[in-house]
Design an enzyme around this catalytic site. Structure first.
Site, PDB file in Angstrom:
ATOM      1  N   GLY A  39       1.241  -1.434  -0.115  1.00 33.60           N
ATOM      2  CA  GLY A  39      -0.266  -0.110   0.498  1.00 33.60           C
ATOM      3  C   GLY A  39       0.468   1.373  -0.212  1.00 33.60           C
ATOM      4  CG  ASN A  40      -0.586   4.833  -1.562  1.00 36.91           C
ATOM      5  OD1 ASN A  40      -1.529   5.420  -1.014  1.00 36.91           O
ATOM      6  ND2 ASN A  40      -1.040   3.931  -2.676  1.00 36.91           N
TER       7      ASN A  40
END
Ligand code: C5P
Length: 228
Positions: A29-30
């Site tokens: 993810g980020n």
């Protein structure tokens, strides 16, 4: 901006950050919180627009009055955007989309002893959703992209943004500098908006809500006059 200057306009906004599953319990993810995209959705709604919010793993409350479509991966986001963009007057790609996803999703939890001490993940490229929308026929749809860059030099930051706007064929590109403490999770933002001649149309600094209003001021000013 004028009170209801987006009345009747269909505005589609992606917000948040995609998650690419590795196995049933893990993902890549980020740090995108979705704050800037949600602020644009709320502001567009307040200015009279019909808003579709394509929401990827928002870490904040969902805005009221928007048609919200939940997605998680880049491929889901792409499908939702392609559907929503069909009859949109404005498309704003504010979501942070993973450039890569695991080549295969493990059906069971990846075990510690899967590798030989270490573990190598094979990744494949995700489609560039904004670039795809830019390449597809989209008469009458204004495309707004974002660029989050860690480039510290302001001039080079703008050069990257100009090149990105052209490569993706966006009408407007909103660029901000991001880092460990700037950009994604913060409540404040500082951005430049690049227009289709490559020039800086406006610079905005303040809360993500006020930055959203400033971006929509530009959008409203370049939209063709509504048919009556
Ligand atoms: O190439 P980069 O990720 O810097 O581009 C950022 C812009 O492109 C954002 O508007 C983002 O939403 C969009 N994007 C996309 N699909 C990707 C990667 C980025 O639509 N796979």
């Amino acid at each position: 901006g004028a009170a209801l200057d987006l009345a009747g306009r269909r505005v589609v906004i992606s917000a948040g950050g995609t998650r690419e599953p590795l196995d049933p319990v893990r993902f890549l993810g980020n740090r995108s919180s979705g704050k800037q995209g949600v602020a644009i959705a709320e502001a567009a709604r307040a200015r009279g627009a019909d808003v579709v919010l394509v929401a990827a793993n928002l870490e904040i409350a969902e805005p009221a009055g928007c048609d919200i479509r939940h997605v998680s991966t880049a491929l889901e986001l792409r499908d939702a955007m392609q559907v929503a963009a069909r009859d949109a007057d404005v498309v704003v790609m504010a979501a942070a989309v993973a450039d890569y996803r695991p080549a295969a999703v493990s059906q069971g939890k990846i075990k510690k002893d899967a590798g030989d001490g270490g573990l190598t993940l094979e990744l494949v490229r995700n489609p560039d959703i904004l670039a795809e929308l830019g390449r597809a026929p989209h008469d009458g749809t204004l495309l707004v992209g974002f660029a989050a860059e860690t480039e510290p030099d302001p001039e080079r930051l703008l050069e990257l943004a100009r090149a990105k706007r052209e490569a993706k064929r966006a009408d407007l590109l909103v660029v901000n500098r991001v880092g460990w403490s700037e950009g994604f999770a913060a409540d404040e933002n500082r951005v430049s908006v690049i227009g289709d001649d490559g020039r800086v149309v406006t610079e905005l600094h303040g809360s993500k809500v006020s930055v959203a209003q400033g971006i929509l001021d530009v959008v409203a000013s370049v939209l063709p006059a509504a048919e009556r």
